[in-house]
Write a protein that holds these residues in place. Structure first.
Motif, PDB file in Angstrom:
ATOM      1  N   ALA A  16      32.716  33.566  52.502  1.00  0.00           N
ATOM      2  CA  ALA A  16      32.965  33.657  53.944  1.00  0.00           C
ATOM      3  C   ALA A  16      33.805  32.484  54.448  1.00  0.00           C
ATOM      4  O   ALA A  16      34.716  32.662  55.261  1.00  0.00           O
ATOM      5  N   VAL A  17      33.505  31.295  53.960  1.00  0.00           N
ATOM      6  CA  VAL A  17      34.297  30.116  54.354  1.00  0.00           C
ATOM      7  C   VAL A  17      35.752  30.305  53.936  1.00  0.00           C
ATOM      8  O   VAL A  17      36.685  30.036  54.704  1.00  0.00           O
ATOM      9  N   SER A  18      35.956  30.789  52.716  1.00  0.00           N
ATOM     10  CA  SER A  18      37.313  30.892  52.177  1.00  0.00           C
ATOM     11  C   SER A  18      38.174  31.923  52.901  1.00  0.00           C
ATOM     12  O   SER A  18      39.401  31.787  52.942  1.00  0.00           O
ATOM     13  N   ILE A  19      37.552  32.961  53.472  1.00  0.00           N
ATOM     14  CA  ILE A  19      38.338  33.983  54.180  1.00  0.00           C
ATOM     15  C   ILE A  19      38.217  33.849  55.694  1.00  0.00           C
ATOM     16  O   ILE A  19      38.680  34.703  56.441  1.00  0.00           O
ATOM     17  N   GLU A  20      37.570  32.767  56.128  1.00  0.00           N
ATOM     18  CA  GLU A  20      37.394  32.472  57.563  1.00  0.00           C
ATOM     19  C   GLU A  20      36.606  33.559  58.277  1.00  0.00           C
ATOM     20  O   GLU A  20      36.925  33.965  59.396  1.00  0.00           O
ATOM     21  N   TYR A  31      32.462  22.504  56.379  1.00  0.00           N
ATOM     22  CA  TYR A  31      33.123  22.137  57.631  1.00  0.00           C
ATOM     23  C   TYR A  31      33.119  23.305  58.604  1.00  0.00           C
ATOM     24  O   TYR A  31      33.140  23.123  59.818  1.00  0.00           O
ATOM     25  N   THR A  32      33.084  24.514  58.055  1.00  0.00           N
ATOM     26  CA  THR A  32      33.004  25.720  58.867  1.00  0.00           C
ATOM     27  C   THR A  32      31.557  26.200  58.915  1.00  0.00           C
ATOM     28  O   THR A  32      30.912  26.350  57.882  1.00  0.00           O
ATOM     29  N   SER A  33      31.046  26.429  60.095  1.00  0.00           N
ATOM     30  CA  SER A  33      29.681  26.924  60.247  1.00  0.00           C
ATOM     31  C   SER A  33      29.633  28.422  59.987  1.00  0.00           C
ATOM     32  O   SER A  33      30.383  29.197  60.585  1.00  0.00           O
ATOM     33  N   ILE A  34      28.775  28.826  59.057  1.00  0.00           N
ATOM     34  CA  ILE A  34      28.606  30.248  58.745  1.00  0.00           C
ATOM     35  C   ILE A  34      27.188  30.662  59.118  1.00  0.00           C
ATOM     36  O   ILE A  34      26.214  30.013  58.735  1.00  0.00           O
ATOM     37  N   GLU A  35      27.074  31.753  59.849  1.00  0.00           N
ATOM     38  CA  GLU A  35      25.759  32.254  60.236  1.00  0.00           C
ATOM     39  C   GLU A  35      25.259  33.276  59.222  1.00  0.00           C
ATOM     40  O   GLU A  35      26.025  34.105  58.740  1.00  0.00           O
ATOM     41  N   VAL A  50      20.843  25.772  57.104  1.00  0.00           N
ATOM     42  CA  VAL A  50      21.588  25.075  56.047  1.00  0.00           C
ATOM     43  C   VAL A  50      23.045  25.525  56.021  1.00  0.00           C
ATOM     44  O   VAL A  50      23.965  24.699  55.899  1.00  0.00           O
ATOM     45  N   CYS A  51      23.264  26.836  56.138  1.00  0.00           N
ATOM     46  CA  CYS A  51      24.625  27.367  56.024  1.00  0.00           C
ATOM     47  C   CYS A  51      25.495  27.040  57.231  1.00  0.00           C
ATOM     48  O   CYS A  51      26.717  27.160  57.168  1.00  0.00           O
ATOM     49  N   LYS A  52      24.875  26.603  58.307  1.00  0.00           N
ATOM     50  CA  LYS A  52      25.650  26.157  59.457  1.00  0.00           C
ATOM     51  C   LYS A  52      26.207  24.749  59.263  1.00  0.00           C
ATOM     52  O   LYS A  52      27.160  24.354  59.936  1.00  0.00           O
ATOM     53  N   ILE A  53      25.591  23.989  58.330  1.00  0.00           N
ATOM     54  CA  ILE A  53      26.019  22.591  58.150  1.00  0.00           C
ATOM     55  C   ILE A  53      26.515  22.283  56.732  1.00  0.00           C
ATOM     56  O   ILE A  53      26.943  21.170  56.457  1.00  0.00           O
ATOM     57  N   ALA A  54      26.491  23.276  55.853  1.00  0.00           N
ATOM     58  CA  ALA A  54      26.843  23.025  54.455  1.00  0.00           C
ATOM     59  C   ALA A  54      28.345  22.899  54.225  1.00  0.00           C
ATOM     60  O   ALA A  54      28.777  22.404  53.182  1.00  0.00           O
TER      61      ALA A  54
END
Length: 226
Positions: free
Chosen positions: A117-121, A157-161, A151-155
């Motif tokens: 998810a981080v990699s594809i924004e 630079y991009t926060s993922i829910e 955890v995934c919100k802070i793991a």
């Protein structure tokens, strides 16, 4: 239900090919998201579900990746879903169904999906945990999902829910929602045994059959025992 590629709100769906994640997938599309489905081959006996996942994503033109992580079985084991252990029969409420727990599975899968998810924004990762899983799967309970979400919100630079839209719903409720969307559940596989027909006896089959009965609907899958 083909998604509109003009939308720019992306989410990742952990898509097993089963009826829960199938409903989550289509619900996200219905809500206007562009979904990127990711399925994991972790050595599960019921890898037939991956064939269903591939078929569905091709049919509806959904971006889909199947990721081979079978090497993790060098580290984790003891589950009837991955090891040479008979899949127990009976309802999820029965203690024997604990044999189907795969150690740390959802934490592993969520971690990989969040990285994707981080990699594809994308803004979130969805998965299909529901209340019927709570009895024997610790990584499907509210406490786990809430903790993983934080955890995934802070793991990165991009926060993922992390979103589990059916976390407090039963499989009966999930099927009801899917039927209201006009979904075709012949496009899903649930049975923990990956044979030609569903066994009708494992906890996954029994819960699925119960959901169809309670919704006064007929399960389109063929069963060995029915």
């Amino acid at each position: 239900m083909t998604q509109q590629t003009t939308k720019d709100k992306k989410v990742v769906i952990i898509y097993s090919g089963g009826m829960d994640s199938y409903t989550v997938l289509h619900q996200a599309i219905h809500e206007g998201f562009v979904v990127h489905a990711v399925s994991f081959n972790y050595g599960q006996k019921h890898s037939k579900e991956l064939e269903y996942a591939k078929s569905v994503t091709e049919k509806y033109n959904i971006e889909h990746k199947i990721v081979d992580i079978t090497s993790i079985n060098q580290l984790i084991g003891g589950s009837a879903l991955t090891d040479n252990i008979d899949v127990p029969e009976g309802h999820y409420e029965e203690d024997s169904m604990k044999q189907t727990v795969v150690p740390n599975r959802n934490m592993i899968l969520l971690s990989l999906a969040v990285g994707y998810a981080v990699s594809i924004e994308a803004e979130a990762v969805y998965f299909g945990a529901h209340s019927g899983d709570h009895a024997i799967y610790p990584d499907c309970r509210t406490e786990f999902v809430d903790a993983m979400n934080e955890v995934c919100k802070i793991a990165n630079y991009t926060s993922i829910e992390v979103r589990a839209p059916f976390l407090k719903a039963s499989k009966i409720d999930i099927l009801q929602q899917g039927l209201s969307l006009g979904l075709d559940y012949s496009e899903t596989w649930t049975c923990y045994n990956g044979r030609e027909k569903a066994c009708g006896k494992c906890g996954a089959c029994q819960e699925r059959l119960e959901a169809f009965t309670e919704n006064q609907a007929t399960d389109p899958l063929e069963y060995e025992a029915y």
